[in-house]
Design a protein around this motif. Structure first.
Motif, mmCIF file in Angstrom:
data_model
loop_
_atom_site.group_PDB
_atom_site.id
_atom_site.type_symbol
_atom_site.label_atom_id
_atom_site.label_comp_id
_atom_site.label_asym_id
_atom_site.label_seq_id
_atom_site.Cartn_x
_atom_site.Cartn_y
_atom_site.Cartn_z
ATOM 1 N N VAL A 1 0.899 -1.299 0.030
ATOM 2 C CA VAL A 1 -0.093 -0.069 0.059
ATOM 3 C C VAL A 1 0.817 1.167 0.029
ATOM 4 N N GLY A 2 2.333 0.974 -0.087
ATOM 5 C CA GLY A 2 2.875 2.279 0.122
ATOM 6 C C GLY A 2 3.034 3.266 1.259
ATOM 7 N N ASN A 3 2.502 2.533 2.512
ATOM 8 C CA ASN A 3 2.464 3.072 3.610
ATOM 9 C C ASN A 3 3.111 2.509 4.805
ATOM 10 N N PRO A 4 4.566 2.835 4.974
ATOM 11 C CA PRO A 4 5.089 2.009 6.112
ATOM 12 C C PRO A 4 4.629 2.202 7.460
ATOM 13 N N LEU A 5 3.578 3.286 7.673
ATOM 14 C CA LEU A 5 2.876 3.395 8.932
ATOM 15 C C LEU A 5 1.803 2.689 9.300
ATOM 16 N N ALA A 6 1.345 2.057 7.969
ATOM 17 C CA ALA A 6 -0.067 1.210 8.169
ATOM 18 C C ALA A 6 -0.091 0.568 9.333
ATOM 19 N N PHE A 7 -1.139 0.508 10.291
ATOM 20 C CA PHE A 7 -1.338 -0.221 11.572
ATOM 21 C C PHE A 7 -0.280 0.097 12.368
ATOM 22 N N ARG A 8 0.301 1.236 12.272
ATOM 23 C CA ARG A 8 1.222 1.570 13.441
ATOM 24 C C ARG A 8 0.890 1.826 14.775
ATOM 25 N N ASN A 9 -0.525 2.256 14.986
ATOM 26 C CA ASN A 9 -1.182 2.482 16.201
ATOM 27 C C ASN A 9 -1.326 1.285 16.987
ATOM 28 N N ALA A 10 -1.817 0.280 16.174
ATOM 29 C CA ALA A 10 -2.432 -0.901 16.544
ATOM 30 C C ALA A 10 -1.038 -1.652 16.812
ATOM 31 N N GLU A 11 -0.036 -1.636 16.269
ATOM 32 C CA GLU A 11 1.079 -2.311 16.605
ATOM 33 C C GLU A 11 1.615 -1.847 17.792
ATOM 34 N N TRP A 12 1.711 -0.510 18.003
ATOM 35 C CA TRP A 12 2.102 0.157 19.176
ATOM 36 C C TRP A 12 1.280 -0.282 20.460
ATOM 37 N N ILE A 13 0.133 -0.186 20.272
ATOM 38 C CA ILE A 13 -0.765 -0.619 21.682
ATOM 39 C C ILE A 13 -0.579 -2.211 21.872
ATOM 40 N N SER A 14 -0.336 -2.967 20.854
ATOM 41 C CA SER A 14 -0.026 -4.287 20.900
ATOM 42 C C SER A 14 1.238 -4.627 21.487
ATOM 43 N N LYS A 15 2.241 -3.815 21.864
ATOM 44 C CA LYS A 15 3.546 -3.985 22.159
ATOM 45 C C LYS A 15 3.597 -3.195 23.625
ATOM 46 N N GLU A 16 3.021 -1.742 23.723
ATOM 47 C CA GLU A 16 3.332 -0.901 24.674
ATOM 48 C C GLU A 16 2.298 -0.925 25.839
ATOM 49 N N SER A 17 1.091 -1.347 25.663
ATOM 50 C CA SER A 17 0.102 -1.635 26.694
ATOM 51 C C SER A 17 0.105 -2.772 27.355
ATOM 52 N N GLU A 18 -0.162 -2.950 28.553
ATOM 53 C CA GLU A 18 -0.142 -4.270 29.245
ATOM 54 C C GLU A 18 -1.031 -5.198 28.958
#
Length: 150
Positions: free
Chosen positions: A109-126
């Motif tokens: 899709v030419g977007n290296p930031l796609a799903f960036r926030n879901a990825e963050w919450i899946s790693k940074e929130s307990e």
């Protein structure tokens, strides 16, 4: 911006607003379609949904952008992450279905930031880690079951 140390009444107001948005009729239909029928077993399945003529393309885009907006609020400290995750885990279900092909998806899709926030919450929130792991296990079982059918 620092993450919030504790939730306050603004977080409660946002949580209620986000709930209202999920109940909007088009969003409800999109969520139902994605949650029930988007069960990829290959990169080709994920690729197919990116095509404008795919019947799930619009619901996929609506759900993905909605959950990215929601999770961005936690990532940027607008909303307390753990409080938000108590009622917003559904977006990680969608993320878990794309995650095995996330790098390919981002490149396609030419977007290296796609799903960036879901990825963050899946790693940074307990709680995000807990919910994401539960959905990853479901996805692995789905992929394993389909691999044994092949």
């Amino acid at each position: 911006m620092p993450l919030k140390d504790y939730p306050d009444h603004y977080d409660a107001e946002l949580a209620l607003k986000l709930y209202d948005l999920r109940r909007e009729s088009v969003m409800r239909e999109s969520r139902a379609a994605i949650n029930a029928t988007f069960l990829p077993t290959s990169w080709e399945d994920v690729l197919a949904i990116t095509k404008p003529d795919h019947p799930l393309n619009a619901p996929f885009r609506q759900c993905a952008t909605y959950w990215e907006m929601v999770y961005s609020m936690a990532r940027h400290g607008v909303m307390h992450a753990e409080f938000m995750m108590e009622s917003s885990g559904e977006g990680l279900l969608l993320f878990s279905r794309v995650e095995p092909w996330l790098e390919q998806y981002r490149a396609h899709v030419g977007n290296p930031l796609a799903f960036r926030n879901a990825e963050w919450i899946s790693k940074e929130s307990e709680l995000g880690r807990t919910v994401a792991e539960r959905f990853r296990k479901r996805m692995q079982a789905h992929l394993s079951a389909n691999a044994s059918k092949a």
